[in-house]
Design a protein around this motif. Structure first.
Motif, PDB file in Angstrom:
ATOM      1  N   VAL A 491       0.857  -1.185   0.000  1.00 36.09           N
ATOM      2  CA  VAL A 491       0.000   0.000   0.000  1.00 36.09           C
ATOM      3  C   VAL A 491       0.894   1.236   0.000  1.00 36.09           C
ATOM      4  CG1 VAL A 491      -1.791   1.262   1.250  1.00 36.09           C
ATOM      5  CG2 VAL A 491      -1.772  -1.243   1.252  1.00 36.09           C
ATOM      6  N   PRO A 492       0.651   2.217  -0.910  1.00 28.98           N
ATOM      7  CA  PRO A 492       1.465   3.449  -0.896  1.00 28.98           C
ATOM      8  C   PRO A 492       1.389   4.129   0.466  1.00 28.98           C
ATOM      9  CG  PRO A 492       0.159   3.313  -2.901  1.00 28.98           C
ATOM     10  CD  PRO A 492      -0.314   2.212  -2.016  1.00 28.98           C
ATOM     11  N   GLU A 493       2.481   4.830   0.790  1.00 28.04           N
ATOM     12  CA  GLU A 493       2.556   5.431   2.121  1.00 28.04           C
ATOM     13  C   GLU A 493       1.564   6.565   2.290  1.00 28.04           C
ATOM     14  OE1 GLU A 493       6.524   6.600   2.868  1.00 28.04           O
ATOM     15  OE2 GLU A 493       7.332   4.553   2.825  1.00 28.04           O
ATOM     16  N   THR A 494       1.266   7.312   1.209  1.00 29.83           N
ATOM     17  CA  THR A 494       0.334   8.433   1.287  1.00 29.83           C
ATOM     18  C   THR A 494      -0.645   8.348   0.128  1.00 29.83           C
ATOM     19  OG1 THR A 494       1.737   9.883  -0.032  1.00 29.83           O
ATOM     20  CG2 THR A 494       2.083   9.896   2.362  1.00 29.83           C
ATOM     21  N   LEU A 499      -2.007   8.012  -5.937  1.00 28.71           N
ATOM     22  CA  LEU A 499      -2.648   8.564  -7.122  1.00 28.71           C
ATOM     23  C   LEU A 499      -1.638   9.052  -8.167  1.00 28.71           C
ATOM     24  CD1 LEU A 499      -5.545   8.994  -8.061  1.00 28.71           C
ATOM     25  CD2 LEU A 499      -5.443  11.314  -7.152  1.00 28.71           C
ATOM     26  N   ALA A 500      -0.371   9.126  -7.835  1.00 28.45           N
ATOM     27  CA  ALA A 500       0.634   9.701  -8.746  1.00 28.45           C
ATOM     28  C   ALA A 500       0.700   8.972 -10.089  1.00 28.45           C
ATOM     29  CB  ALA A 500       2.001   9.708  -8.068  1.00 28.45           C
ATOM     30  N   PRO A 501       0.777   7.654 -10.158  1.00 26.05           N
ATOM     31  CA  PRO A 501       0.844   7.005 -11.481  1.00 26.05           C
ATOM     32  C   PRO A 501      -0.377   7.295 -12.335  1.00 26.05           C
ATOM     33  CG  PRO A 501       1.477   5.469  -9.748  1.00 26.05           C
ATOM     34  CD  PRO A 501       0.913   6.671  -9.056  1.00 26.05           C
ATOM     35  N   LEU A 502      -1.547   7.325 -11.707  1.00 23.19           N
ATOM     36  CA  LEU A 502      -2.764   7.568 -12.473  1.00 23.19           C
ATOM     37  C   LEU A 502      -2.823   9.010 -12.973  1.00 23.19           C
ATOM     38  CD1 LEU A 502      -5.184   5.830 -13.288  1.00 23.19           C
ATOM     39  CD2 LEU A 502      -6.430   6.792 -11.370  1.00 23.19           C
ATOM     40  N   SER A 520      -8.157  16.502  -5.194  1.00 24.27           N
ATOM     41  CA  SER A 520      -8.260  16.827  -3.747  1.00 24.27           C
ATOM     42  C   SER A 520      -7.983  15.542  -2.961  1.00 24.27           C
ATOM     43  CB  SER A 520      -9.661  17.364  -3.405  1.00 24.27           C
ATOM     44  OG  SER A 520      -9.927  18.544  -4.132  1.00 24.27           O
ATOM     45  N   LEU A 521      -6.782  15.522  -2.362  1.00 20.31           N
ATOM     46  CA  LEU A 521      -6.356  14.317  -1.646  1.00 20.31           C
ATOM     47  C   LEU A 521      -5.886  14.676  -0.251  1.00 20.31           C
ATOM     48  CD1 LEU A 521      -4.195  12.726  -4.506  1.00 20.31           C
ATOM     49  CD2 LEU A 521      -6.564  12.200  -3.935  1.00 20.31           C
ATOM     50  N   HIS A 527      -6.461   6.077   8.195  1.00 19.04           N
ATOM     51  CA  HIS A 527      -6.539   4.625   8.466  1.00 19.04           C
ATOM     52  C   HIS A 527      -6.241   3.943   7.146  1.00 19.04           C
ATOM     53  CE1 HIS A 527      -7.760   1.206  10.975  1.00 19.04           C
ATOM     54  NE2 HIS A 527      -8.197   0.680   9.832  1.00 19.04           N
ATOM     55  N   ALA A 528      -5.099   3.291   7.046  1.00 18.68           N
ATOM     56  CA  ALA A 528      -4.624   2.766   5.772  1.00 18.68           C
ATOM     57  C   ALA A 528      -5.573   1.710   5.237  1.00 18.68           C
ATOM     58  CB  ALA A 528      -3.227   2.180   5.939  1.00 18.68           C
ATOM     59  N   PRO A 529      -5.921   1.773   3.947  1.00 14.40           N
ATOM     60  CA  PRO A 529      -6.741   0.720   3.339  1.00 14.40           C
ATOM     61  C   PRO A 529      -5.898  -0.513   3.035  1.00 14.40           C
ATOM     62  CG  PRO A 529      -6.192   2.360   1.705  1.00 14.40           C
ATOM     63  CD  PRO A 529      -5.609   2.870   2.997  1.00 14.40           C
ATOM     64  N   SER A 530      -6.576  -1.554   2.610  1.00 12.01           N
ATOM     65  CA  SER A 530      -5.879  -2.787   2.242  1.00 12.01           C
ATOM     66  C   SER A 530      -5.409  -2.689   0.797  1.00 12.01           C
ATOM     67  CB  SER A 530      -6.813  -3.980   2.418  1.00 12.01           C
ATOM     68  OG  SER A 530      -7.879  -3.902   1.491  1.00 12.01           O
ATOM     69  N   PRO A 531      -4.464  -3.540   0.378  1.00 13.08           N
ATOM     70  CA  PRO A 531      -4.015  -3.500  -1.028  1.00 13.08           C
ATOM     71  C   PRO A 531      -5.156  -3.723  -2.006  1.00 13.08           C
ATOM     72  CG  PRO A 531      -2.489  -4.777   0.311  1.00 13.08           C
ATOM     73  CD  PRO A 531      -3.659  -4.468   1.188  1.00 13.08           C
TER      74      PRO A 531
END
Length: 646
Positions: A491-494, A499-502, A520-521, A527-531
């Motif tokens: 999972v990306p850290e932030t 969203l950067a690749p997209l 807007s991010l 709370h980190a989501p799952s992969p």
């Protein structure tokens, strides 16, 4: 009738007949005519005062009496006391030991030897003691005997309705009379006690059987009949009149028990014969009730009339005993045949003991208690037969159950095998659907972007740009393969890194199409989501932006990622395009992209909300955030699915 049933009946009859003959022989065995054997020379009786010493024989009016005497036939209606004088002589004088044995006295008595009292009943006034079924033995004291002219005086206290009088009396050798008394005690008392015990045990057995199976009313009637029978036998062996206040009250109680026995016996016999005669049962109930009321209300002076009730009840039992064999001939069932033979034998024994009670027979061997032992044998045979039948039924049921279980196991194995094949087919289809969705959302989006760039370009694209577009599609395909076969995606850290690749993929396309995009991010994951959740949101966002490029004709797009609380992750895409009609665009008519978005979200318990009108279209995707345990379970499930497909 089966051969073994007939053999068992013959054996029972032979045992009872042999036992009866041996007991009768023992009862009637006469002492040898020895030289010094006492010899009775006279038996006489006279009315007596209820108390006092032995009177002068010349003052009484003596009459000769038989060995078994009933003074009610000589003095009708006489209630009170009577003297019995037995004169005897011995050729060896008074030095020879002499014993006295009296089998019964009806009701109470006292015994004198040459005017000297040697024994007296406990109660000689009402309520009288009951010595009518109690053999007694005495060794006569030598001091009371004379050389010649010895007499035994017995004063009997009784009432006319109870066949009063003196029973069998013998004088002779002490050892011989002691044995004779012991045999009489067995026949008149011990066997009754044994029968009472057997009857009560069988009563409890069938009573508990009825309590556990209330619909088996036959068990209840038989238990009541056995209880009444046990009480009747208790009346026979009782010597103490308690708890009755008088002999007449005792006789009333005995009569009531016999009425109850007759009623329960008739009902049991009718029910056992499988006869449903409700009118006859009601008539029998009314008749027995009237007899019971009469027994309770008849004056003591007219208690002799109760003998008619005894005779009526006996006739009812006899009628049932005679009718039951006719029913057995109709049904021809082994149980009915066995009981019909027993009932006929019961009737014969009842007639024998009735004649014995009225002193029509000159012996003391009663056979009525042996009917209990015979009933016990018959019941044991019936229960054993029923147990064997039940065991056979159980064995047959177990065999059928085993076959059924085997068949069910075979069917279940086949069903499970089919289910396994269906599950594999379903997994393959699901994986194919997932691959098609990934191709559509990933590679399809890249193709759409490339096509849009080519369409918007006013001149042919240079080779380097085309090669860059192809490499980008290759990277998208590789990413799709990697994310589809690996469950351990980082999972990306932030959110920005996520969203950067997209953003990089769509930035130039939106620039070429002159579409302004606002991102807007949040700066970090609350709370980190799952992969899997990250990948799902990525695919949803790709499909939504691709639809904007293909269909919306929008000039402004806003993408918002929000985490309003620690339990939900929301992604919103809004544009100012032409919109579409939600009412006419149902789920079943959606395009592949829309259905793919909805399916991905539903697999993770997410929701998709779409609002559209001209100038504004909003798509909101929500996913519940999972805990560590749930996330680990989700990862394991994904790995298992991938392994099963591979």
């Amino acid at each position: 009738m089966p051969e073994r049933t007939a053999l068992m009946l013959r054996l029972i009859f032979a045992l009872i007949l042999g036992w009866s003959c041996s007991m009768a022989w023992a009862q009637e065995a006469k002492p040898q005519d020895l030289r010094c054997e006492p010899r009775i020379v006279a038996r006489q009786s006279a009315k007596a005062f209820p108390e006092g010493p032995v009177p002068d024989a010349a003052l009484l009016q003596w009459v000769d009496v038989p060995p078994l005497d009933d003074w009610s036939q000589r003095w009708p209606g006489y209630d009170g006391a009577a003297w019995y004088r037995i004169d005897w002589e011995s050729r060896c004088g008074h030095d020879q030991p002499v014993a006295l044995a009296i089998i019964n006295m009806v009701m109470a008595g006292e015994v004198f030897v040459n005017s000297e009292l040697i024994w007296r009943d406990q109660s000689l006034v009402e309520p009288l003691s009951r010595s009518w079924n109690m053999p007694r033995y005495w060794l006569l004291p030598k001091a009371l005997l004379k050389e010649q002219g010895n007499s035994i005086w017995v004063r009997i206290h009784g009432i006319s309705s109870q066949t009063p009088g003196l029973g069998r009396l013998r004088l002779g050798d002490p050892a011989e009379l002691e044995q004779w008394t012991a045999q009489a005690t067995w026949s008149l008392r011990t066997i009754y006690v044994v029968c009472i015990t057997v009857s009560l045990v069988l009563c409890l057995l069938f009573a508990f059987a009825w309590l556990h199976h209330r619909y088996q009313k036959l068990y209840g009637w038989y238990a009541l009949n056995l209880l009444c029978w046990a009480l009747m036998l208790c009346f026979i062996v009782m010597t103490d009149p308690w708890p009755f206040a008088s002999t007449q009250a005792f006789a009333r109680g005995n009569l009531l028990i016999f009425i109850a026995f007759t009623y329960t016996f008739c009902i049991f016999a009718l029910r056992f014969a499988d006869l449903s005669l409700r009118k006859l049962e009601r008539t029998l109930t009314g008749l027995c009730s009237l007899c019971a009321v009469f027994a309770l209300t008849v004056p003591e002076a007219q208690m002799a009339l109760s003998q008619a009730i005894w005779l009526l009840m006996f006739c009812l039992c006899a009628l049932v005993c005679l009718l039951f064999p006719l029913r057995a001939l109709q049904t021809r069932t082994p149980a009915h045949i066995i009981f019909s033979l027993c009932f006929v034998l019961y009737l014969a024994i009842g007639v024998h003991d009735l004649l014995l009670l009225t002193k029509a027979l000159d012996h003391n061997l009663t056979l009525i208690p042996y009917t209990t032992l015979m009933s016990m044998l018959v019941i044991a045979w019936l229960l054993g037969r029923q147990i064997v039948k039940n065991m056979r039924h159980i064995e047959r049921f177990n065999h059928e159950l085993s076959l059924t279980v085997t068949q069910a196991c075979d069917d279940l194995s086949q069903t499970l095998e089919r289910e396994h094949h269906l599950a594999l087919s379903h997994s393959r289809l699901q994986e194919r659907l997932r691959i098609s969705q990934d191709l559509h959302d990933g590679l399809g989006g890249s193709l759409v972007r490339s096509i849009a760039l080519v369409e918007q370009s006013s001149s042919p694209l240079p080779n380097a740009q085309v090669l860059s577009m192809l490499k980008l599609m290759r990277d998208d395909l590789r990413q799709m393969i990697d994310t589809g076969t690996s469950a351990a995606i980082q999972v990306p850290e932030t959110p920005v890194q996520w969203l950067a690749p997209l953003r990089h993929r769509f930035a130039r396309l939106f620039e070429e199409l002159d579409i302004q995009v606002k991102w807007s991010l949040p700066t970090y994951w609350a709370h980190a989501p799952s992969p899997i959740q990250c990948l799902t949101l990525t695919r949803v966002l790709e499909e939504a932006l691709t639809n904007v490029v293909k269909h919306s004709r929008a000039s402004q797009v806003e993408v918002r990622l929000e985490i309003p609380d620690s339990r939900e992750l929301q992604l919103q895409i809004e544009d100012n395009g032409t919109g579409f009609d939600l009412d006419s665009t149902q789920i079943n008519s959606m395009g592949v992209g829309m259905r793919s978005m909805l399916a991905r979200l539903e697999r993770l318990q997410g929701t998709l909300v779409i609002q559209s009108r001209p100038g504004r279209t909003e798509l909101r995707a929500s996913l519940p955030l999972l805990g560590k345990v749930q996330r680990h379970t989700e990862v394991q499930s994904a790995m298992q699915t991938a392994q099963s497909v591979l």
